[in-house]
Scaffold this motif. Sequence first.
Motif, PDB file in Angstrom:
ATOM      1  N   ILE A  95     -30.002  13.069  -1.067  1.00 38.49           N
ATOM      2  CA  ILE A  95     -30.433  13.709   0.183  1.00 38.49           C
ATOM      3  C   ILE A  95     -31.921  13.469   0.266  1.00 38.49           C
ATOM      4  O   ILE A  95     -32.570  13.597  -0.765  1.00 38.49           O
ATOM      5  N   PHE A 150     -25.742  20.607   5.174  1.00 35.43           N
ATOM      6  CA  PHE A 150     -26.723  21.494   5.816  1.00 35.43           C
ATOM      7  C   PHE A 150     -26.233  22.919   6.086  1.00 35.43           C
ATOM      8  O   PHE A 150     -26.994  23.868   5.923  1.00 35.43           O
ATOM      9  N   TYR A 153     -26.090  25.288   2.877  1.00 38.88           N
ATOM     10  CA  TYR A 153     -27.424  25.442   2.283  1.00 38.88           C
ATOM     11  C   TYR A 153     -28.284  26.336   3.170  1.00 38.88           C
ATOM     12  O   TYR A 153     -28.946  27.262   2.700  1.00 38.88           O
ATOM     13  N   VAL A 169     -36.588  23.625  11.540  1.00 35.67           N
ATOM     14  CA  VAL A 169     -36.290  23.878  10.116  1.00 35.67           C
ATOM     15  C   VAL A 169     -35.547  22.689   9.503  1.00 35.67           C
ATOM     16  O   VAL A 169     -36.019  22.072   8.536  1.00 35.67           O
ATOM     17  N   ARG A 172     -37.154  19.110   9.272  1.00 36.39           N
ATOM     18  CA  ARG A 172     -38.062  18.750   8.180  1.00 36.39           C
ATOM     19  C   ARG A 172     -37.467  17.649   7.292  1.00 36.39           C
ATOM     20  O   ARG A 172     -38.199  16.928   6.628  1.00 36.39           O
ATOM     21  N   VAL A 173     -36.135  17.587   7.261  1.00 34.74           N
ATOM     22  CA  VAL A 173     -35.477  16.624   6.366  1.00 34.74           C
ATOM     23  C   VAL A 173     -35.078  15.399   7.192  1.00 34.74           C
ATOM     24  O   VAL A 173     -34.303  15.511   8.132  1.00 34.74           O
ATOM     25  N   TYR A 183     -37.594  11.919  -0.974  1.00 39.30           N
ATOM     26  CA  TYR A 183     -37.430  13.120  -0.141  1.00 39.30           C
ATOM     27  C   TYR A 183     -38.423  13.146   1.019  1.00 39.30           C
ATOM     28  O   TYR A 183     -38.110  13.608   2.108  1.00 39.30           O
ATOM     29  N   ARG A 279     -30.770  25.727  -5.196  1.00 37.24           N
ATOM     30  CA  ARG A 279     -31.178  24.511  -5.903  1.00 37.24           C
ATOM     31  C   ARG A 279     -31.610  24.837  -7.326  1.00 37.24           C
ATOM     32  O   ARG A 279     -31.958  25.986  -7.646  1.00 37.24           O
ATOM     33  N   TYR A 309     -41.203  32.865   3.147  1.00 34.84           N
ATOM     34  CA  TYR A 309     -41.012  31.995   4.312  1.00 34.84           C
ATOM     35  C   TYR A 309     -41.077  32.798   5.605  1.00 34.84           C
ATOM     36  O   TYR A 309     -40.294  33.728   5.778  1.00 34.84           O
ATOM     37  N   TYR A 344     -44.471  27.920   8.957  1.00 37.89           N
ATOM     38  CA  TYR A 344     -43.738  27.303   7.840  1.00 37.89           C
ATOM     39  C   TYR A 344     -44.510  26.055   7.416  1.00 37.89           C
ATOM     40  O   TYR A 344     -44.090  24.937   7.695  1.00 37.89           O
TER      41      TYR A 344
HETATM   42  N1  UDP Z   1     -31.687  21.830   4.133  1.00 36.31           N
HETATM   43  C1  UDP Z   1     -30.316  21.818   3.958  1.00 36.31           C
HETATM   44  N2  UDP Z   1     -29.792  21.120   2.914  1.00 36.31           N
HETATM   45  C2  UDP Z   1     -30.554  20.446   2.036  1.00 36.31           C
HETATM   46  C3  UDP Z   1     -31.956  20.452   2.200  1.00 36.31           C
HETATM   47  C4  UDP Z   1     -32.493  21.166   3.259  1.00 36.31           C
HETATM   48  O1  UDP Z   1     -29.591  22.445   4.717  1.00 36.31           O
HETATM   49  O2  UDP Z   1     -30.008  19.824   1.100  1.00 36.31           O
HETATM   50  C5  UDP Z   1     -32.239  22.593   5.272  1.00 36.31           C
HETATM   51  C6  UDP Z   1     -32.491  24.067   4.893  1.00 36.31           C
HETATM   52  O3  UDP Z   1     -32.312  24.867   6.047  1.00 36.31           O
HETATM   53  C7  UDP Z   1     -33.944  24.026   4.483  1.00 36.31           C
HETATM   54  C8  UDP Z   1     -34.503  23.061   5.516  1.00 36.31           C
HETATM   55  O4  UDP Z   1     -33.475  22.053   5.666  1.00 36.31           O
HETATM   56  O5  UDP Z   1     -34.528  25.301   4.546  1.00 36.31           O
HETATM   57  C9  UDP Z   1     -35.811  22.414   5.169  1.00 36.31           C
HETATM   58  O6  UDP Z   1     -35.686  21.795   3.896  1.00 36.31           O
HETATM   59  P1  UDP Z   1     -36.981  21.604   2.978  1.00 36.31           P
HETATM   60  O7  UDP Z   1     -36.564  20.894   1.740  1.00 36.31           O
HETATM   61  O8  UDP Z   1     -38.067  21.027   3.788  1.00 36.31           O
HETATM   62  O9  UDP Z   1     -37.331  23.127   2.639  1.00 36.31           O
HETATM   63  P2  UDP Z   1     -38.435  23.760   1.675  1.00 36.31           P
HETATM   64  O10 UDP Z   1     -37.750  23.966   0.368  1.00 36.31           O
HETATM   65  O11 UDP Z   1     -39.583  22.793   1.606  1.00 36.31           O
HETATM   66  O12 UDP Z   1     -38.806  25.041   2.332  1.00 36.31           O
END
Ligand code: UDP
Length: 379
Positions: A95, A150, A153, A169, A172-173, A183, A279, A309, A344
Amino acid sequence: MFDWLIIGAGFAGSVLADRLARVRNERVLIVDRRNHIGGNAYDRFDDAGVLMHQYGPHIFHTNAQSIVDYLAQFTEWRPYEHRVLAHVDDALLPIPINRTTVNRLYGLSLDSDEAVEAFFNERAETPAEIRTSEDVVVGRVGRDLYEKFFRGYTRKQWGLDPSQLDKSVTARVPVRTNTDDRYFNDTFQCMPKLGYTRMFEKMLDHPNIKVMLQTDFADVRRGISYKRMIFTGPIDEYFDHRFGKLPYRSLRFEHKTLDMPQFQPVAVVNYPQNEPFTRITEYKHLTGQEHAKTSITYEHPSADGDPYYPIPKPENAELFKRYEKLAQATPNVWFVGRLATYRYYNMDQVVGQALSTFQKIDAALGTGTKRARAIMQAS
Ligand code: UDP
Ligand code: FAD
């Protein structure tokens, strides 16, 4: 008598302490309610001697050379490109979703960007408007990948369905059609060579800066004499929650040290399905440390606990705006950072925000920069 009282010794507070002390030659008292500096970026050696991050993995990434140059005054860097695997249907898949993810998940052998683009296009839905965090992902890769990577998570992380969260939100990915499995897209990706805490120690090491730990804003609000203030805690707390509490999402960190040199193949494995945590991080991948043992952290999202957050939702943005108006009408106090501006933000964005706040202060109060230059030229 201090020129400045700074609440919070994270990135926002420490960058401003550095600039005010070193450029404007002003006296700064910086306080934090925790027993350490660095805010959420704090790292430390645990009992086994493994360098770990107390508040979850912090990876520095930015496109702004000026921010790298600024921080380079206080640290050397260790190049590190972050790669994350997601535990989906008993497999470990890369991912951000990319060509390898699609091929391995569905047993395909797509071999070009065009083929993967076509794969996404066949499955992508077309929401009337891309407004929520669900729209962003189903609008790009379709429902199956959205549900696998997604939905679960995000529900765990935020306690909300992606359809209830602002699009920013999950946006970001990235999603990729090539095989780039890093990443982040940023040009600069690295870790402070000796850790974040050492970098903060250098920032705050100046005769004009006094650090007081385990000290709450409430303890020093009145007893201490100062001219101006920087506040980097939660903005609603500063105003005694007078319009109601701004929601912040929290996490519980479960730290473990294991008697083995390596636990997982990469620094972070995401768990987007049924596990109660989001995670697991294994720090030695980030730091490059060699050690017979290894330390890991499980992240359990929660509604209660320290605020980590801001929650990007329209009604929260509205409530923040009411506090922001109060902040703008409060003379001699600057609100900076993730909690005080309810944004954020990543670390580099907070550094950028703090540096531009410094420029505004310097312009408003006059010529600290010129004064520092004059002193340097005279000496
Ligand atoms: N997200 C997800 N699955 C993943 C990674 C991210 O659903 O495997 C979503 C989740 O809502 C997350 C958001 O994408 O809060 C942003 O991810 P990022 O890794 O930027 O979050 P961070 O840990 O930096 O706050
Ligand atoms: P903070 O670091 O929160 O500092 C604020 C400080 O103020 C705290 O130390 C707090 O104790 C203190 N404080 C608050 N109220 C008071 C009070 N009333 N009295 C005294 N002290 C007070 N960013 C990235 O760029 N890359 C990443 O990989 C990354 N990973 C992250 C992982 C997690 C789990 C989290 C939560 C964040 C992550 N971030 C990451 C974001 C990063 O942590 C923030 O951008 C950055 O730390 C914000 O700095 P800050 O100074 O605004 O706030």
